[in-house]
Write a protein that holds these residues in place. Structure first.
Motif, PDB file in Angstrom:
ATOM      1  N   ARG A   1       0.826  -1.211   0.000  1.00  0.00           N
ATOM      2  CA  ARG A   1       0.000   0.000   0.000  1.00  0.00           C
ATOM      3  C   ARG A   1       0.860   1.260   0.000  1.00  0.00           C
ATOM      4  O   ARG A   1       0.438   2.310  -0.493  1.00  0.00           O
ATOM      5  CB  ARG A   1      -0.939   0.005   1.210  1.00  0.00           C
ATOM      6  CG  ARG A   1      -0.233   0.047   2.555  1.00  0.00           C
ATOM      7  CD  ARG A   1      -1.223   0.123   3.684  1.00  0.00           C
ATOM      8  NE  ARG A   1      -0.562   0.048   4.984  1.00  0.00           N
ATOM      9  CZ  ARG A   1      -1.181   0.230   6.135  1.00  0.00           C
ATOM     10  NH1 ARG A   1      -2.475   0.486   6.154  1.00  0.00           N
ATOM     11  NH2 ARG A   1      -0.503   0.139   7.260  1.00  0.00           N
ATOM     12  N   GLY A   2       2.086   1.173   0.538  1.00  0.00           N
ATOM     13  CA  GLY A   2       2.980   2.328   0.516  1.00  0.00           C
ATOM     14  C   GLY A   2       3.500   2.661  -0.860  1.00  0.00           C
ATOM     15  O   GLY A   2       4.114   3.720  -1.059  1.00  0.00           O
ATOM     16  N   GLN A   3       3.260   1.804  -1.833  1.00  0.00           N
ATOM     17  CA  GLN A   3       3.703   2.060  -3.200  1.00  0.00           C
ATOM     18  C   GLN A   3       2.629   2.736  -4.042  1.00  0.00           C
ATOM     19  O   GLN A   3       2.831   2.956  -5.240  1.00  0.00           O
ATOM     20  CB  GLN A   3       4.145   0.746  -3.853  1.00  0.00           C
ATOM     21  CG  GLN A   3       5.367   0.136  -3.172  1.00  0.00           C
ATOM     22  CD  GLN A   3       5.864  -1.114  -3.877  1.00  0.00           C
ATOM     23  OE1 GLN A   3       5.336  -2.200  -3.685  1.00  0.00           O
ATOM     24  NE2 GLN A   3       6.898  -0.945  -4.699  1.00  0.00           N
ATOM     25  N   ARG A   4       1.518   3.046  -3.389  1.00  0.00           N
ATOM     26  CA  ARG A   4       0.485   3.811  -4.077  1.00  0.00           C
ATOM     27  C   ARG A   4       0.783   5.302  -3.927  1.00  0.00           C
ATOM     28  O   ARG A   4       1.500   5.725  -3.025  1.00  0.00           O
ATOM     29  CB  ARG A   4      -0.901   3.521  -3.482  1.00  0.00           C
ATOM     30  CG  ARG A   4      -1.268   2.058  -3.451  1.00  0.00           C
ATOM     31  CD  ARG A   4      -2.497   1.809  -2.629  1.00  0.00           C
ATOM     32  NE  ARG A   4      -3.714   1.892  -3.404  1.00  0.00           N
ATOM     33  CZ  ARG A   4      -4.928   1.729  -2.900  1.00  0.00           C
ATOM     34  NH1 ARG A   4      -5.073   1.475  -1.617  1.00  0.00           N
ATOM     35  NH2 ARG A   4      -5.983   1.804  -3.669  1.00  0.00           N
ATOM     36  N   LEU A   5       0.234   6.092  -4.816  1.00  0.00           N
ATOM     37  CA  LEU A   5       0.337   7.535  -4.672  1.00  0.00           C
ATOM     38  C   LEU A   5      -0.467   7.978  -3.445  1.00  0.00           C
ATOM     39  O   LEU A   5      -1.482   7.364  -3.134  1.00  0.00           O
ATOM     40  CB  LEU A   5      -0.203   8.211  -5.932  1.00  0.00           C
ATOM     41  CG  LEU A   5       0.586   7.942  -7.227  1.00  0.00           C
ATOM     42  CD1 LEU A   5      -0.158   8.532  -8.411  1.00  0.00           C
ATOM     43  CD2 LEU A   5       1.995   8.478  -7.150  1.00  0.00           C
TER      44      LEU A   5
ATOM     45  N   ARG B   1       4.182   6.484  -2.771  1.00  0.00           N
ATOM     46  CA  ARG B   1       4.944   5.893  -3.882  1.00  0.00           C
ATOM     47  C   ARG B   1       6.353   5.489  -3.468  1.00  0.00           C
ATOM     48  O   ARG B   1       7.349   5.919  -4.054  1.00  0.00           O
ATOM     49  CB  ARG B   1       5.002   6.871  -5.057  1.00  0.00           C
ATOM     50  CG  ARG B   1       5.339   6.192  -6.387  1.00  0.00           C
ATOM     51  CD  ARG B   1       4.253   5.222  -6.775  1.00  0.00           C
ATOM     52  NE  ARG B   1       4.492   4.610  -8.074  1.00  0.00           N
ATOM     53  CZ  ARG B   1       5.032   3.413  -8.257  1.00  0.00           C
ATOM     54  NH1 ARG B   1       5.394   2.701  -7.208  1.00  0.00           N
ATOM     55  NH2 ARG B   1       5.195   2.928  -9.461  1.00  0.00           N
ATOM     56  N   ARG B   2       6.429   4.679  -2.392  1.00  0.00           N
ATOM     57  CA  ARG B   2       7.739   4.172  -1.981  1.00  0.00           C
ATOM     58  C   ARG B   2       8.269   3.217  -3.054  1.00  0.00           C
ATOM     59  O   ARG B   2       7.502   2.513  -3.710  1.00  0.00           O
ATOM     60  CB  ARG B   2       7.631   3.485  -0.626  1.00  0.00           C
ATOM     61  CG  ARG B   2       7.437   4.474   0.511  1.00  0.00           C
ATOM     62  CD  ARG B   2       7.755   3.827   1.849  1.00  0.00           C
ATOM     63  NE  ARG B   2       6.697   2.950   2.310  1.00  0.00           N
ATOM     64  CZ  ARG B   2       5.661   3.353   3.042  1.00  0.00           C
ATOM     65  NH1 ARG B   2       5.532   4.639   3.362  1.00  0.00           N
ATOM     66  NH2 ARG B   2       4.757   2.494   3.451  1.00  0.00           N
ATOM     67  N   PRO B   3       9.592   3.148  -3.214  1.00  0.00           N
ATOM     68  CA  PRO B   3      10.164   2.372  -4.326  1.00  0.00           C
ATOM     69  C   PRO B   3      10.167   0.866  -4.104  1.00  0.00           C
ATOM     70  O   PRO B   3      10.481   0.119  -5.031  1.00  0.00           O
ATOM     71  CB  PRO B   3      11.600   2.899  -4.420  1.00  0.00           C
ATOM     72  CG  PRO B   3      11.914   3.352  -3.033  1.00  0.00           C
ATOM     73  CD  PRO B   3      10.629   3.898  -2.479  1.00  0.00           C
ATOM     74  N   HIS B   4       9.855   0.425  -2.913  1.00  0.00           N
ATOM     75  CA  HIS B   4       9.936  -1.001  -2.631  1.00  0.00           C
ATOM     76  C   HIS B   4       8.784  -1.417  -1.724  1.00  0.00           C
ATOM     77  O   HIS B   4       8.138  -0.590  -1.079  1.00  0.00           O
ATOM     78  CB  HIS B   4      11.268  -1.350  -1.951  1.00  0.00           C
ATOM     79  CG  HIS B   4      11.554  -0.504  -0.741  1.00  0.00           C
ATOM     80  ND1 HIS B   4      10.867  -0.627   0.451  1.00  0.00           N
ATOM     81  CD2 HIS B   4      12.448   0.500  -0.556  1.00  0.00           C
ATOM     82  CE1 HIS B   4      11.322   0.238   1.326  1.00  0.00           C
ATOM     83  NE2 HIS B   4      12.279   0.941   0.749  1.00  0.00           N
ATOM     84  N   ALA B   5       8.549  -2.710  -1.678  1.00  0.00           N
ATOM     85  CA  ALA B   5       7.523  -3.243  -0.783  1.00  0.00           C
ATOM     86  C   ALA B   5       7.985  -3.130   0.660  1.00  0.00           C
ATOM     87  O   ALA B   5       9.184  -3.072   0.949  1.00  0.00           O
ATOM     88  CB  ALA B   5       7.240  -4.704  -1.133  1.00  0.00           C
ATOM     89  N   ASP B   6       7.038  -3.080   1.576  1.00  0.00           N
ATOM     90  CA  ASP B   6       7.344  -3.017   3.001  1.00  0.00           C
ATOM     91  C   ASP B   6       7.294  -4.405   3.615  1.00  0.00           C
ATOM     92  O   ASP B   6       6.618  -5.312   3.102  1.00  0.00           O
ATOM     93  CB  ASP B   6       6.333  -2.121   3.725  1.00  0.00           C
ATOM     94  CG  ASP B   6       6.440  -0.668   3.292  1.00  0.00           C
ATOM     95  OD1 ASP B   6       7.578  -0.204   3.068  1.00  0.00           O
ATOM     96  OD2 ASP B   6       5.387  -0.005   3.172  1.00  0.00           O
ATOM     97  N   SER B   7       8.009  -4.557   4.710  1.00  0.00           N
ATOM     98  CA  SER B   7       7.901  -5.757   5.530  1.00  0.00           C
ATOM     99  C   SER B   7       7.182  -5.409   6.821  1.00  0.00           C
ATOM    100  O   SER B   7       7.391  -4.324   7.392  1.00  0.00           O
ATOM    101  CB  SER B   7       9.290  -6.329   5.842  1.00  0.00           C
ATOM    102  OG  SER B   7       9.817  -7.010   4.732  1.00  0.00           O
ATOM    103  N   LEU B   8       6.343  -6.313   7.277  1.00  0.00           N
ATOM    104  CA  LEU B   8       5.580  -6.062   8.491  1.00  0.00           C
ATOM    105  C   LEU B   8       6.465  -6.285   9.712  1.00  0.00           C
ATOM    106  O   LEU B   8       7.253  -7.239   9.760  1.00  0.00           O
ATOM    107  CB  LEU B   8       4.357  -6.983   8.549  1.00  0.00           C
ATOM    108  CG  LEU B   8       3.447  -6.946   7.318  1.00  0.00           C
ATOM    109  CD1 LEU B   8       2.224  -7.808   7.557  1.00  0.00           C
ATOM    110  CD2 LEU B   8       3.047  -5.522   6.974  1.00  0.00           C
ATOM    111  N   GLU B   9       6.331  -5.418  10.694  1.00  0.00           N
ATOM    112  CA  GLU B   9       7.120  -5.516  11.922  1.00  0.00           C
ATOM    113  C   GLU B   9       6.466  -6.531  12.858  1.00  0.00           C
ATOM    114  O   GLU B   9       5.782  -6.177  13.817  1.00  0.00           O
ATOM    115  CB  GLU B   9       7.240  -4.142  12.583  1.00  0.00           C
ATOM    116  CG  GLU B   9       8.025  -3.127  11.780  1.00  0.00           C
ATOM    117  CD  GLU B   9       9.499  -3.515  11.642  1.00  0.00           C
ATOM    118  OE1 GLU B   9      10.002  -4.293  12.472  1.00  0.00           O
ATOM    119  OE2 GLU B   9      10.140  -3.044  10.686  1.00  0.00           O
ATOM    120  N   LEU B  10       6.682  -7.798  12.563  1.00  0.00           N
ATOM    121  CA  LEU B  10       6.097  -8.882  13.347  1.00  0.00           C
ATOM    122  C   LEU B  10       7.203  -9.807  13.846  1.00  0.00           C
ATOM    123  O   LEU B  10       8.169 -10.066  13.136  1.00  0.00           O
ATOM    124  CB  LEU B  10       5.110  -9.696  12.498  1.00  0.00           C
ATOM    125  CG  LEU B  10       3.887  -8.962  11.941  1.00  0.00           C
ATOM    126  CD1 LEU B  10       3.100  -9.884  11.030  1.00  0.00           C
ATOM    127  CD2 LEU B  10       3.005  -8.445  13.067  1.00  0.00           C
TER     128      LEU B  10
END
Length: 263
Positions: free
Chosen positions: A192-196, A199-208
């Motif tokens: 979702r952070g890669q949406r406008l 627009r982050r350049p990479h996918a996120d990892s969940l802090e789990l």
């Protein structure tokens, strides 16, 4: 065969056998005899649904590793065969179409060519989920799935008067919950952070924590690590996460020191 390959095949076998054994056991459970009375019965139903949901998700993860060629890397035919079985049991999904879609997801991540991504920032999670599911559901696949559930219902009704309810509770509901689980932890939250406008350049990892990541979605939430190293099996992602964080820590420390100099 490497240690990781043997471990992957063993875990895949346990997931598939667990799915089949739980299916046989829960479909033969006469819910009518219990009259659905008492908290213990409802607790047993709850754990049955949760257990079946986890195993259902596990089937997709097995198929996902097969799509990346890491389930049985030294035998391409066996790898594809296990992938077909896993995705077939999961939701009668066509293996080759899933491979093509997932390849596009990795090659064109967060673009209009990514079948798993919905770039419209105005669309919420529900709209994205509907679009996500539409990319995998076809008339042929739905026909096979409904035929399978019908056959299971006929068998279950021979074992118990309301066996169709067992199919709804322990087949249909776990598949729906599993699709939500995979979407939320494996697609929506990481991308979702890669949406406008972010627009982050990479996918996120969940802090789990690793144990919670396993329960959440078989470590699918360590998504940046998966995109950085797609040839790693699902159970190797926690170690990759630790390695990536250890490499990142010195950089963060350096940035913090630089920031402190200007404050």
């Amino acid at each position: 065969m490497s240690v990781a390959s043997r471990k992957g095949l063993l875990l895949a076998a346990l997931i598939m056998l667990g799915w089949l054994a739980s299916l046989a056991g829960l479909l033969s459970w006469d819910l009518n005899a219990t009259q659905l009375a008492g908290p213990l019965v409802w607790l047993a139903i709850f754990f049955g649904v949760v257990g079946r949901t986890l195993l259902q998700t596990g089937l997709f993860i097995v198929g996902h590793d097969a799509m990346h060629g890491v389930l049985w890397p030294h035998w391409r035919y066996g790898n594809a065969l296990l992938g077909r079985i896993a995705l077939g049991l999961y939701a009668a999904l066509p293996y080759q179409a899933c491979c093509r879609n997932h390849q596009h997801h990795h090659l064109f991540t967060a673009s209009s060519a990514d079948p798993d991504f919905y770039g419209d920032p105005a669309a919420g999670a529900i709209g994205w989920y509907v679009r996500f599911m539409a990319g995998y559901l076809t008339w042929g696949q739905m026909g096979r799935l409904l035929t399978g559930w019908t056959v299971l219902s006929l068998i279950a009704c021979r074992l118990a008067p309301i066996g169709w309810l067992n199919v709804l509770l322990f087949c249909t509901l776990p598949l729906l919950l599993s699709s939500l689980q995979l979407f939320v932890f494996g697609t929506y939250l990481p991308h979702r952070g890669q949406r406008l406008p972010q627009r982050r350049p990479h996918a996120d990892s969940l802090e789990l924590a690793p144990w919670l990541s396993l329960l959440a979605c078989f470590h699918f939430g360590y998504h940046r690590e998966h995109h950085d190293a797609p040839t790693l099996a699902w159970f190797e992602l926690p170690a990759q996460r630790r390695r990536s964080r250890s490499r990142l820590s010195p950089r963060l420390a350096s940035l913090l020191r630089e920031r402190a100099q200007f404050t």
